[in-house]
Design an enzyme around this catalytic site. Structure first.
Site, mmCIF file in Angstrom:
data_model
loop_
_atom_site.group_PDB
_atom_site.id
_atom_site.type_symbol
_atom_site.label_atom_id
_atom_site.label_comp_id
_atom_site.label_asym_id
_atom_site.label_seq_id
_atom_site.Cartn_x
_atom_site.Cartn_y
_atom_site.Cartn_z
ATOM 1 N N LYS A 135 -6.108 1.728 6.160
ATOM 2 C CA LYS A 135 -6.596 0.366 6.441
ATOM 3 C C LYS A 135 -5.725 -0.402 7.438
ATOM 4 C CE LYS A 135 -9.216 -0.496 2.236
ATOM 5 N NZ LYS A 135 -9.471 -1.382 1.111
ATOM 6 N N GLY A 191 0.209 -5.624 -3.555
ATOM 7 C CA GLY A 191 -0.055 -4.643 -2.492
ATOM 8 C C GLY A 191 -1.199 -5.115 -1.598
ATOM 9 N N ARG A 237 5.412 -5.913 -10.351
ATOM 10 C CA ARG A 237 6.493 -5.080 -10.886
ATOM 11 C C ARG A 237 7.736 -5.225 -10.011
ATOM 12 N NH1 ARG A 237 5.370 1.247 -10.830
ATOM 13 N NH2 ARG A 237 5.207 0.764 -8.620
ATOM 14 N N THR A 238 7.554 -5.206 -8.704
ATOM 15 C CA THR A 238 8.677 -5.433 -7.788
ATOM 16 C C THR A 238 8.608 -6.902 -7.353
ATOM 17 O OG1 THR A 238 8.323 -3.175 -7.014
ATOM 18 C CG2 THR A 238 9.795 -4.552 -5.691
#
Ligand code: ATR
Length: 501
Positions: A289, A353, A375-376
């Site tokens: 993408k 993301g 999570r990060t």
């Protein structure tokens, strides 16, 4: 050029099982290849009787291991079997380029059995492919067959270039393996006289599709010179639902076009294929993408905002791009909330993301206040700075911040997707029951997260509507027509009773 024939490759151990399979698919296929190397030895001894069981033309093939077959006997035994088989009413016999037998060939000629002269490359698309096919074609009594193996997008490009050079040569030309699947569907474009397919679960060669998929999904026989080609690029790709949706849409509106999956490991080479095959438009999925943007003549504000492109269309000799994920994501929410309501809503987005980015952009454009948990945490922070949102880690600290952002909870990670459908990215979060929970996953339809939300009394939405909504927008860009897409397309399309159209 004559239309390509769809050939069912029969690989059962017994003639009876093969006959049953032919009966099942006889309305969808044009000819049969008996792969006698798969027959048990007792059945091999009566292989000359086989053609009498069907009205369709039959090819006799006894393939050696070195060419991808399973024949266990010696070359002498194979020769004997071929001779025995040639006494039956076969229409064709497949003999490899390095196999010669004057007596057999003379007898075939006298009985009007045509020789398909084949060669196989199980590792590559050989550089001398065109030359080898042309050499065989010099003998007007033989049909050249090349079965080669593209292992990359640039190999696939070389394959299509070879087909173009061979456009005036009668031949069978097949790309095997995952990269080659498209060549089987597009045999009427590559000019291959035959494309091979197998009974489900009995694939005779890597990349074979089954007769229903070939004829119902891809409308194999309808593909002709003027059929427009659309497609999807990604890696992996053959699990994608987009061919189901788009091909059904094309069929509903009787549009002369086909939408095919292209396994793609190199976007630049794919654009060369797109130009060569005059591909009118294509969808783009993971991991291309972002990369695809570099190859476009023009982008729009959606691509600029989220840095990702999922739709490419051919306009005025160029490829231009947009992103329909953004509107595809937000449009299902308008069924539940008015634009005014949205302006005062507070949302939590799980994940930071590519998918999250498109959602956050759409939510902010709709006027919502947003918290991103990831999570990060550093990635959540980075995204939040770009779109002016709150951020936090995906743990108790983050969950406690959610209290003020839970009108809408959006799950954008792959956690909970098949095959790991037992996972729940918010396992430690207790729903109050008044949240609206939107999980972008559509397989399974009800993720563990949505199950918990439902049982707490929340309203829930899965990713199917988004999938269909973004495809609807793509379809309009591709064809200029409004699709009749519905959410049940995915589940009801492949029912076998759908006739070939
Ligand atoms: P996509 O384009 O589908 O969003 P991506 O850009 O690779 O794919 O983003 C994946 C998102 O899922 C990220 O937010 C990732 O978290 P990290 O940034 O910490 O990697 C999240 N994700 C993936 N696996 C996860 C897991 N097991 N638990 C929590 N989050 C996960």
């Amino acid at each position: 050029m004559k239309k390509s024939q769809l050939c069912l490759v029969c690989t059962s151990k017994t003639i009876q099982e093969n006959i049953e399979n032919i009966e099942k698919y006889k309305d969808r296929i044009d000819c049969i290849e008996l792969r006698a190397d798969f027959l048990s030895p007792e059945e091999q001894s009566v292989l000359d009787k086989f053609p009498a069981f069907t009205n369709l033309p039959v090819i006799l093939t006894i393939r050696r291991k070195s060419d991808g077959g399973v024949f266990k006997g010696t070359e002498q035994e194979r020769r004997q079997l071929l001779k025995q088989g040639s006494r039956g009413d076969y229409a064709y016999i497949d003999l490899e380029t390095d196999f010669r037998d004057e007596e057999l060939e003379a007898s075939l000629k006298s009985r009007n059995i045509k020789i398909i002269r084949s060669f196989h490359d199980l590792e590559s698309v050989p550089g001398n492919l065109v030359k080898r096919v042309k050499k065989i074609a010099e003998n007007k009594n033989e049909i050249p067959k090349a079965a080669v193996t593209p292992k990359s997008t640039s190999d696939l490009l070389a394959f299509f270039e070879a087909c173009r050079e061979l456009s005036h040569t009668e031949k069978i030309i097949i790309g095997m393996g995952e990269f080659g699947v498209t060549t089987r569907i597009l045999a009427n474009k590559t000019g291959s006289m035959i494309s091979y397919c197998s009974v489900p679960g009995q694939s005779a060669a890597p990349g074979h599709l089954d007769p229903i998929t070939m004829t119902t999904l891809y409308r194999f026989h309808r593909i002709g010179k003027h059929t427009k080609i659309y497609g999807i690029i990604g890696n992996p790709i053959h699990h994608s639902s987009s061919p189901l949706i788009h091909n059904r849409g094309l069929r509903d509106l009787m549009i002369d076009a086909v939408y095919v999956p292209f396994l793609t490991d190199d976007v630049k080479s794919f654009f060369e294929i797109a130009n060569l095959l005059s591909i009118e438009g294509f969808s783009v999925t993971i991991p291309h993408k972002e990369e695809v943007i570099r190859h476009l003549k023009k982008t729009d504000q959606h691509i600029e905002a989220v840095g990702a492109c999922n739709t490419v269309v051919h306009r005025g000799n160029h490829y231009i791009g947009t992103n329909t994920d953004i509107e595809g994501f937000i449009s299902p929410l308008y069924t539940y909330f008015s634009p005014d309501e949205m302006k005062s809503m507070k949302a939590t987005v799980i994940g930071a993301g590519g998918a999250s980015r498109a959602c956050v952009y759409a939510l902010r454009k709709a006027g919502m206040t947003v918290l991103i948990l990831n999570r990060t945490p550093a990635k959540a922070k980075k995204l939040s700075e770009e779109f002016d949102t709150q951020w936090g880690p995906l743990d108790e600290t983050g969950f406690s911040r959610m209290k003020n952002f839970c009108d809408l909870i959006i799950q954008t990670t792959s956690v909970g997707m098949v095959p790991k459908s037992e996972q729940d990215p918010l396992a430690a979060y207790k729903f109050a029951g008044n949240e609206f929970v939107y999980d972008l996953i559509y397989n399974p339809k009800l993720t563990r997260l949505l199950e918990r939300a439902l049982s707490a009394g929340c309203k829930v939405l899965n990713g199917e509507e988004m999938l269909v909504a973004q495809a609807h927008l793509q379809f309009k860009l591709f064809t200029g027509r409004e699709s009749l897409f519905k959410n049940n397309y995915l589940s009801d399309f492949m029912r076998t009773e759908i006739p070939e159209m």
